[in-house]
Design a protein around this motif. Structure first.
Motif, PDB file in Angstrom:
ATOM      1  N   ASP B 132     -25.610 -21.561   4.225  1.00  0.00           N
ATOM      2  CA  ASP B 132     -25.749 -22.261   5.330  1.00  0.00           C
ATOM      3  C   ASP B 132     -27.133 -21.948   5.712  1.00  0.00           C
ATOM      4  OD1 ASP B 132     -25.182 -20.005   6.299  1.00  0.00           O
ATOM      5  OD2 ASP B 132     -23.845 -21.035   8.287  1.00  0.00           O
ATOM      6  N   GLU B 133     -28.216 -21.938   4.913  1.00  0.00           N
ATOM      7  CA  GLU B 133     -29.498 -21.702   5.238  1.00  0.00           C
ATOM      8  C   GLU B 133     -30.433 -22.320   3.863  1.00  0.00           C
ATOM      9  OE1 GLU B 133     -30.885 -17.541   4.624  1.00  0.00           O
ATOM     10  OE2 GLU B 133     -28.864 -17.094   3.952  1.00  0.00           O
ATOM     11  N   PHE B 134     -31.645 -22.384   4.192  1.00  0.00           N
ATOM     12  CA  PHE B 134     -32.427 -23.017   3.315  1.00  0.00           C
ATOM     13  C   PHE B 134     -32.462 -22.139   2.232  1.00  0.00           C
ATOM     14  CE2 PHE B 134     -33.858 -25.812   6.573  1.00  0.00           C
ATOM     15  CZ  PHE B 134     -34.145 -27.063   5.679  1.00  0.00           C
ATOM     16  N   VAL B 135     -32.175 -22.305   1.085  1.00  0.00           N
ATOM     17  CA  VAL B 135     -32.450 -21.679  -0.318  1.00  0.00           C
ATOM     18  C   VAL B 135     -33.278 -22.236  -1.345  1.00  0.00           C
ATOM     19  CG1 VAL B 135     -30.355 -20.438   0.257  1.00  0.00           C
ATOM     20  CG2 VAL B 135     -30.162 -22.482  -0.969  1.00  0.00           C
ATOM     21  N   LEU B 136     -33.371 -21.391  -2.342  1.00  0.00           N
ATOM     22  CA  LEU B 136     -34.185 -22.087  -3.534  1.00  0.00           C
ATOM     23  C   LEU B 136     -33.269 -21.927  -4.661  1.00  0.00           C
ATOM     24  CD1 LEU B 136     -37.956 -21.599  -4.602  1.00  0.00           C
ATOM     25  CD2 LEU B 136     -36.114 -20.952  -6.269  1.00  0.00           C
ATOM     26  N   PRO B 173     -37.234 -25.691  -1.604  1.00  0.00           N
ATOM     27  CA  PRO B 173     -36.288 -25.122  -0.347  1.00  0.00           C
ATOM     28  C   PRO B 173     -35.251 -26.295   0.067  1.00  0.00           C
ATOM     29  CG  PRO B 173     -38.363 -24.537  -0.160  1.00  0.00           C
ATOM     30  CD  PRO B 173     -38.643 -25.351  -1.253  1.00  0.00           C
ATOM     31  N   VAL B 174     -34.111 -25.996   0.037  1.00  0.00           N
ATOM     32  CA  VAL B 174     -32.999 -26.897   0.408  1.00  0.00           C
ATOM     33  C   VAL B 174     -31.912 -26.541   1.207  1.00  0.00           C
ATOM     34  CG1 VAL B 174     -31.860 -26.618  -1.950  1.00  0.00           C
ATOM     35  CG2 VAL B 174     -31.548 -28.895  -0.530  1.00  0.00           C
ATOM     36  N   VAL B 183     -29.974 -32.156  -6.079  1.00  0.00           N
ATOM     37  CA  VAL B 183     -31.051 -31.446  -5.968  1.00  0.00           C
ATOM     38  C   VAL B 183     -31.697 -31.366  -7.493  1.00  0.00           C
ATOM     39  CG1 VAL B 183     -31.841 -28.875  -5.817  1.00  0.00           C
ATOM     40  CG2 VAL B 183     -29.832 -30.082  -4.249  1.00  0.00           C
ATOM     41  N   TYR B 184     -33.156 -31.338  -7.378  1.00  0.00           N
ATOM     42  CA  TYR B 184     -33.946 -31.542  -8.711  1.00  0.00           C
ATOM     43  C   TYR B 184     -34.466 -30.356  -9.006  1.00  0.00           C
ATOM     44  CZ  TYR B 184     -37.549 -32.965 -11.837  1.00  0.00           C
ATOM     45  OH  TYR B 184     -38.456 -32.994 -12.857  1.00  0.00           O
ATOM     46  N   LEU B 185     -34.255 -29.956 -10.289  1.00  0.00           N
ATOM     47  CA  LEU B 185     -34.938 -28.617 -10.743  1.00  0.00           C
ATOM     48  C   LEU B 185     -36.045 -28.931 -11.610  1.00  0.00           C
ATOM     49  CD1 LEU B 185     -31.788 -26.253 -11.601  1.00  0.00           C
ATOM     50  CD2 LEU B 185     -32.799 -26.621  -9.538  1.00  0.00           C
ATOM     51  N   GLY B 186     -37.138 -28.225 -11.370  1.00  0.00           N
ATOM     52  CA  GLY B 186     -38.282 -28.515 -12.366  1.00  0.00           C
ATOM     53  C   GLY B 186     -39.313 -27.120 -12.579  1.00  0.00           C
ATOM     54  N   PHE B 187     -40.325 -27.385 -12.976  1.00  0.00           N
ATOM     55  CA  PHE B 187     -41.220 -26.474 -13.116  1.00  0.00           C
ATOM     56  C   PHE B 187     -42.634 -26.826 -13.400  1.00  0.00           C
ATOM     57  CE2 PHE B 187     -43.397 -22.897 -15.714  1.00  0.00           C
ATOM     58  CZ  PHE B 187     -43.087 -21.977 -15.349  1.00  0.00           C
TER      59      PHE B 187
END
Lengths: 356, 210
Positions: B132-136, B173-174, B183-187
């Motif tokens: 329950d916190e902002f994570v990557l 960060p989400v 949630v989109y993953l990219g690079f």
């Protein structure tokens, strides 16, 4: 209007309490109490104004005067007619009229003796001696043989033996008067009496006095006093307070309760020296239930007395009132809900999905 | 009072369940991190060339605690993590074995192959209860076996063998409990020579590896 209506509704079926307010500031206190919102019906009234003693005019002075006139005129029949009444001496002694009783018996002795009736004359003389009555001035208007008969009777009675007599009564504590002389003793008690007949009268505040003729041979005499009528109680109360007794003393309260026909009586009084200090007392059925003292605030004083006298119930403590528990319940539910929201688990599943 | 306690217990016991999908985009546009080349030759060698012949690889999913909410661009993240503690949450690492295609052909064609290979792995539940916190969210591809990258007991997370990395992707960060989209993953990369970016992306503390 609503408050008035509520007060009126509350008063229906509420116990009635008679309230007497006296002393400085009485008018102000009455005003406060008349507007007080108490769960009782307060009946504000004044203390009775009956005189301490009621002197009923006696017909005996006039009859004794007529008897004397008849005796001097040698009309002894008329003299004796004026003195008729078997119980008259006892009745006079029972009311403390020892002089009238003494004059009555003296003239009976004289008139019987002049009518050649030595036995009734002796009985009258002996009664006078037995009651230990002082010889009145009237004796000087009779013949010497009357004086001699009286002297002989006093002499003979004085030689009688002394007997112990005990008195008891319901209620106890009644004052005993013997032959019209106050200051005898208070029941249960005993007295030394000359042998013979005597008039005994018992009296107590709150009760009607009772008297009867007793013989020393009885050895003991028991009396039962009946409760005083309100008018008599008012007289007794007035006599007590006129002698300096406090308005809120137990005896005064009991008499006041009877005289005002007030089963529940509450007295509020202030002393002139300390007009702000209110003293109060409550009696229920003549029994002192509570006393209290307070600086000002007559309504608070009355409420305090009514609670302590168990006429009304004390306001229950907070935790015994249903609104309190309702509030606690609401607060608990609110707190529980808040806590639940704060601590409830929020589960989030993360899925790697290349082809959503 | 008893009813209130029961209500309290019931409320306390409530569990709200929601699913968040992690995606590389409809056309696999988030897979650039899996198409990086090293500089071992002038033309560069794709990292995916490290795959064994059968193409077996491991996709390691991490949820990285950032100690705050930095910006989303790679430069911002690297700068943030240089001065903050960024670390994968030990209990949240999971690993999925996949079969990836050998590199070759047109870039877009290969991206499609790669996407198809990942699709073949099907949806994969990476985490049953998100922090329950902002994570990557980070996905690292490696030829290391899952056993070698998963923590044993309460040990710290094993570091990746950089020589075995085949790709990497990460999210902004989400706050997973609140996010309302996939949630989109990219690079972020400007060219194909992005091996160092993969190294930074897969680093235990997201530190730039010069």
């Amino acid at each position: 209007m609503t408050a008035w209506l509520m007060t009126m509704l509350a008063a229906v079926g509420a116990p009635a309490v008679t309230v007497v307010v006296q002393g400085p500031g009485a008018a102000e206190a009455k005003s406060v109490l008349s507007a007080a919102t108490l769960p009782v019906e307060l009946r504000l009234t004044d203390a009775p104004s009956a005189p301490a003693v009621v002197n009923t005019p006696s017909h005996w002075p006039a009859r004794l005067s007529a008897a004397r006139k008849a005796y001097v005129s040698a009309n002894f029949t008329e003299c004796l007619r004026q003195l008729e009444g078997d119980t008259a001496p006892a009745e006079l002694l029972a009311t403390g009229e020892r002089l009238l009783a003494s004059r009555l018996l003296t003239w009976r002795t004289a008139c019987h003796l002049a009518s050649q009736q030595p036995e009734p004359a002796r009985v009258a003389a002996e009664a006078m001696a037995s009651f230990q009555l002082t010889q009145p001035e009237d004796v000087g208007s009779t013949t010497p043989d009357v004086e001699a008969l009286l002297a002989r009777a006093f002499s003979q009675v004085g030689e009688r033996e002394v007997k112990r007599m005990t008195f008891s009564s319901v209620p106890e504590g009644a004052a005993v008067e013997l032959d019209g002389r106050p200051g005898g003793c208070n029941t249960p008690c005993g007295m030394e009496l000359l042998a013979g007949r005597h008039v005994v009268r018992l009296s107590a505040d709150g009760f009607s006095p009772s008297w009867r003729v007793i013989s020393s041979e009885e050895g003991a005499a028991a009396f039962s006093l009946e409760a005083a009528a309100p008018e008599l109680a008012a007289m007794q109360w007035r006599r007590r307070t006129s002698q300096g007794e406090a308005l809120d003393s137990e005896g005064s309260m009991r008499l006041l309760s009877t005289s005002l026909r007030a089963p529940r009586l509450l007295v509020v009084a202030a002393e002139p020296a300390a007009p702000k200090t209110l003293r109060g007392a409550l009696t229920v059925d003549g029994v002192l239930k509570a006393r209290a003292e307070r600086e000002g605030d007559p309504e608070g004083l009355v409420r305090d007395l009514l609670v302590r006298g168990q006429v009304i119930e004390e306001a229950p403590p907070l935790y015994k009132r249903w609104p309190f528990w309702l509030a606690v319940g609401v607060a608990a539910v609110a707190a529980g809900t808040t806590t639940a929201i704060l601590v409830s688990t929020k589960q989030t599943i993360v899925v790697v999905n290349v082809d959503p | 009072m008893r009813n209130a306690i029961i209500v309290l217990v019931l409320l306390t016991g409530c569990v709200e369940t929601r699913s968040v999908a992690v995606t590389f985009g409809d056309d696999g546009e988030g897979l650039d991190g899996f198409m990086c080349k090293d500089r071992s030759t002038d033309a560069g060698v794709p990292l995916l060339a490290r795959l064994p012949a059968d193409g077996r690889a491991s996709l390691v999913v991490d949820f990285i605690r950032l100690g705050g909410v930095p910006g989303c661009r790679s430069g911002q993240l690297v700068k943030w993590c240089a001065s903050h503690t960024c670390e994968a949450i030990q209990s949240t690492r999971s690993c999925l074995e996949v079969t990836l295609p050998q590199p070759g052909g047109d870039r877009e064609e290969f991206r499609k192959k790669l996407l198809d290979a990942l699709r073949a792995a099907g949806p994969y539940q990476a985490l049953a209860d998100a922090p329950d916190e902002f994570v990557l969210v980070r996905v690292v591809g490696t030829t290391q076996a899952c056993d070698s990258v998963l923590p044993a007991g309460g040990d710290a997370l094993p570091l990746f063998d950089k020589s075995k990395l085949v790709g990497c992707a990460y999210s902004c960060p989400v706050l997973l409990e609140k996010v309302e989209q996939d949630v989109y993953l990219g690079f972020d990369t400007f060219d194909a020579f992005c091996e160092k970016g993969v190294g930074t992306c897969s680093d235990g503390e997201l530190h730039w590896q010069p």
